[in-house]
Design a protein around this motif. Structure first.
Motif, PDB file in Angstrom:
ATOM      1  N   PRO A 113      48.319  36.172  32.659  1.00 34.77           N
ATOM      2  CA  PRO A 113      48.614  37.605  32.667  1.00 34.77           C
ATOM      3  C   PRO A 113      47.946  38.248  33.889  1.00 34.77           C
ATOM      4  CG  PRO A 113      47.568  36.903  30.595  1.00 34.77           C
ATOM      5  CD  PRO A 113      47.425  35.791  31.575  1.00 34.77           C
ATOM      6  N   PRO A 114      48.371  39.470  34.256  1.00 32.49           N
ATOM      7  CA  PRO A 114      47.803  40.085  35.461  1.00 32.49           C
ATOM      8  C   PRO A 114      46.283  40.199  35.369  1.00 32.49           C
ATOM      9  CG  PRO A 114      49.116  41.662  34.188  1.00 32.49           C
ATOM     10  CD  PRO A 114      49.331  40.322  33.582  1.00 32.49           C
ATOM     11  N   ILE A 115      45.596  39.838  36.434  1.00 32.31           N
ATOM     12  CA  ILE A 115      44.135  39.915  36.406  1.00 32.31           C
ATOM     13  C   ILE A 115      43.670  41.235  37.027  1.00 32.31           C
ATOM     14  CG2 ILE A 115      43.732  37.426  36.390  1.00 32.31           C
ATOM     15  CD1 ILE A 115      43.185  37.636  39.397  1.00 32.31           C
ATOM     16  N   ALA A 116      42.452  41.634  36.679  1.00 24.86           N
ATOM     17  CA  ALA A 116      41.948  42.926  37.145  1.00 24.86           C
ATOM     18  C   ALA A 116      41.828  42.929  38.667  1.00 24.86           C
ATOM     19  CB  ALA A 116      40.585  43.193  36.514  1.00 24.86           C
ATOM     20  N   PRO A 117      42.248  44.037  39.329  1.00 21.13           N
ATOM     21  CA  PRO A 117      42.052  44.122  40.770  1.00 21.13           C
ATOM     22  C   PRO A 117      40.554  44.093  41.102  1.00 21.13           C
ATOM     23  CG  PRO A 117      43.292  46.024  39.934  1.00 21.13           C
ATOM     24  CD  PRO A 117      42.868  45.220  38.760  1.00 21.13           C
ATOM     25  N   LYS A 118      40.256  43.592  42.308  1.00 15.73           N
ATOM     26  CA  LYS A 118      38.857  43.346  42.672  1.00 15.73           C
ATOM     27  C   LYS A 118      37.977  44.585  42.489  1.00 15.73           C
ATOM     28  CE  LYS A 118      36.203  40.857  46.061  1.00 15.73           C
ATOM     29  NZ  LYS A 118      35.488  41.527  47.118  1.00 15.73           N
ATOM     30  N   GLU A 119      38.526  45.767  42.849  1.00 16.04           N
ATOM     31  CA  GLU A 119      37.671  46.961  42.786  1.00 16.04           C
ATOM     32  C   GLU A 119      37.296  47.335  41.350  1.00 16.04           C
ATOM     33  OE1 GLU A 119      40.681  46.784  44.078  1.00 16.04           O
ATOM     34  OE2 GLU A 119      41.966  48.342  43.217  1.00 16.04           O
ATOM     35  N   GLN A 120      38.043  46.808  40.401  1.00  9.76           N
ATOM     36  CA  GLN A 120      37.689  47.110  39.002  1.00  9.76           C
ATOM     37  C   GLN A 120      36.643  46.140  38.436  1.00  9.76           C
ATOM     38  OE1 GLN A 120      41.140  47.464  36.505  1.00  9.76           O
ATOM     39  NE2 GLN A 120      42.103  48.933  37.890  1.00  9.76           N
TER      40      GLN A 120
END
Ligand code: SAM
Length: 334
Positions: free
Chosen positions: A38-45
């Motif tokens: 599934p989509p993974i959290a963007p780096k800034e998050q």
């Protein structure tokens, strides 16, 4: 109210923090990520290492004694030795135990560095001793690599080494006694985990759960077991030794058939900085937003204490109308 030791509204002391370092994983275990990633959290998050270090220090000041790094696959996060050494520095402040849960793939060649960075011990997942079943359950054909990882962890003395196997009906329940034999010859703590409704496909069925009781019976038939007579406390597993005095140990983790919520001492921090007070929580609390809003240390402590007070009394897997959390183990941090 600030700086007390963490206690929830049911009087349970919170001593154990699991920190997920990443949502990413190089395995595709069918009971965790059955339909691809599934989509993974963007780096800034994601929490940075500095943020993890900062909040870990606060957690330890609030009485956290054990920190377990997990994921996703924690060894996919770059330079994990850096965060291990930062957290290991919290030992004089009260941290007693720093552990890592991994699929073992990256351990050959890396285990010594983890030990040198300050990691105390390691738990390695291993769902089958048969190459074809391992591949079918994990989605990757790397059994040999994981076995080499276990050897590497042993030579690095990341002990006691625990090996986790999720037992799922129709897949690996016929290997339970073979795993016990593995524990004896390898002198490791072999832990059997009941299949929990935390898969991203939401395909978990009660019939697929192999109960702790059945696991115990399957081992007992070949290798009689004796319960280890220790106060279980907040431990997840019931522990056994072999009656004939062989090395190794058995642990059975049965959250579905024998829930142990009453003694739970755990909270979790996801890779994107959310506190989860139960594996099965349906709500999360953003510590990341509080930290990034410029809150003072005492405001952060107040937030954490307030969240812990909301810890659920128990999970509801066995109740009619149970709703599985939307995030899977790989996001929650197993
Ligand atoms: N990637 C690392 C690993 O493989 O150990 C750490 C994360 S993994 C999510 C942590 C543990 O959770 C593994 O032992 C895994 O088998 C277990 N797990 C994942 N999904 C599960 C499920 N639905 N039921 C029971 N255990 C599960």
């Amino acid at each position: 109210m600030t700086s007390g030791l963490l206690k929830d509204s049911y009087g349970r002391a919170i001593r154990d923090l699991r920190v997920s370092l990443t949502d990413r994983c190089n395995f595709r275990c069918f009971y965790c990520l059955p339909h691809g990633e599934p989509p993974i959290a963007p780096k800034e998050q994601m929490l940075s290492y500095e943020e993890i270090e900062y909040v870990s220090e606060i957690f330890v000041s609030l009485g956290i004694e054990k920190i377990r790094l997990t994921g996703g696959e924690p060894m996919m996060r770059r330079d994990i030795e850096t965060i291990i050494s930062k957290i290991a520095k919290l030992k004089p402040a009260g941290l007693q135990d720093l552990a890592l849960t991994t699929n073992g793939y990256f351990l050959p060649g890396r285990a010594d560095e983890l030990k040198a960075a300050g990691l105390d011990r390691i738990t390695i997942s291993l769902d089958s001793l048969k190459r074809d079943v391992f591949k079918q359950m994990t989605g990757v054909d790397v059994l040999e690599k994981v076995l080499a990882g276990i050897d590497a962890a042993k030579s690095a003395e990341l002990e006691p080494i625990k090996i986790n196997a999720v037992i799922v009906r129709g897949h690996n329940e016929d290997e339970v006694a073979d795993f016990a034999s593995f524990a004896r010859t390898q002198d490791v703590k072999m832990r059997f985990i009941e299949f929990m409704p935390l898969d991203s496909g939401h395909e978990w069925k009660r019939e697929d759960v192999v109960s702790g009781r059945e696991i115990r019976e399957r081992i007992n038939e070949r290798f009689p077991l004796v319960p280890i007579d220790v106060e279980r406390g907040s431990e997840t597993s019931s522990r056994y030794r072999f009656a004939d005095g062989a090395p190794g140990e058995i642990g059975i983790i049965a959250p579905v058939s024998e829930p142990f919520c009453g003694a739970c001492s755990r909270i979790r921090l996801t890779a994107d900085g959310q506190i989860r007070t139960c594996l099965f929580s349906t709500i999360e609390h953003s510590l990341r937003d509080v930290v990034r809003s410029g809150a003072s240390r005492s405001e952060i402590i107040e937030f954490i204490e307030g969240v812990v007070m909301k810890k659920e009394p128990r999970h509801y897997i066995n109740d009619p109308g149970f709703v599985a959390p939307s995030r899977t183990m790989s996001f929650i941090g197993g």
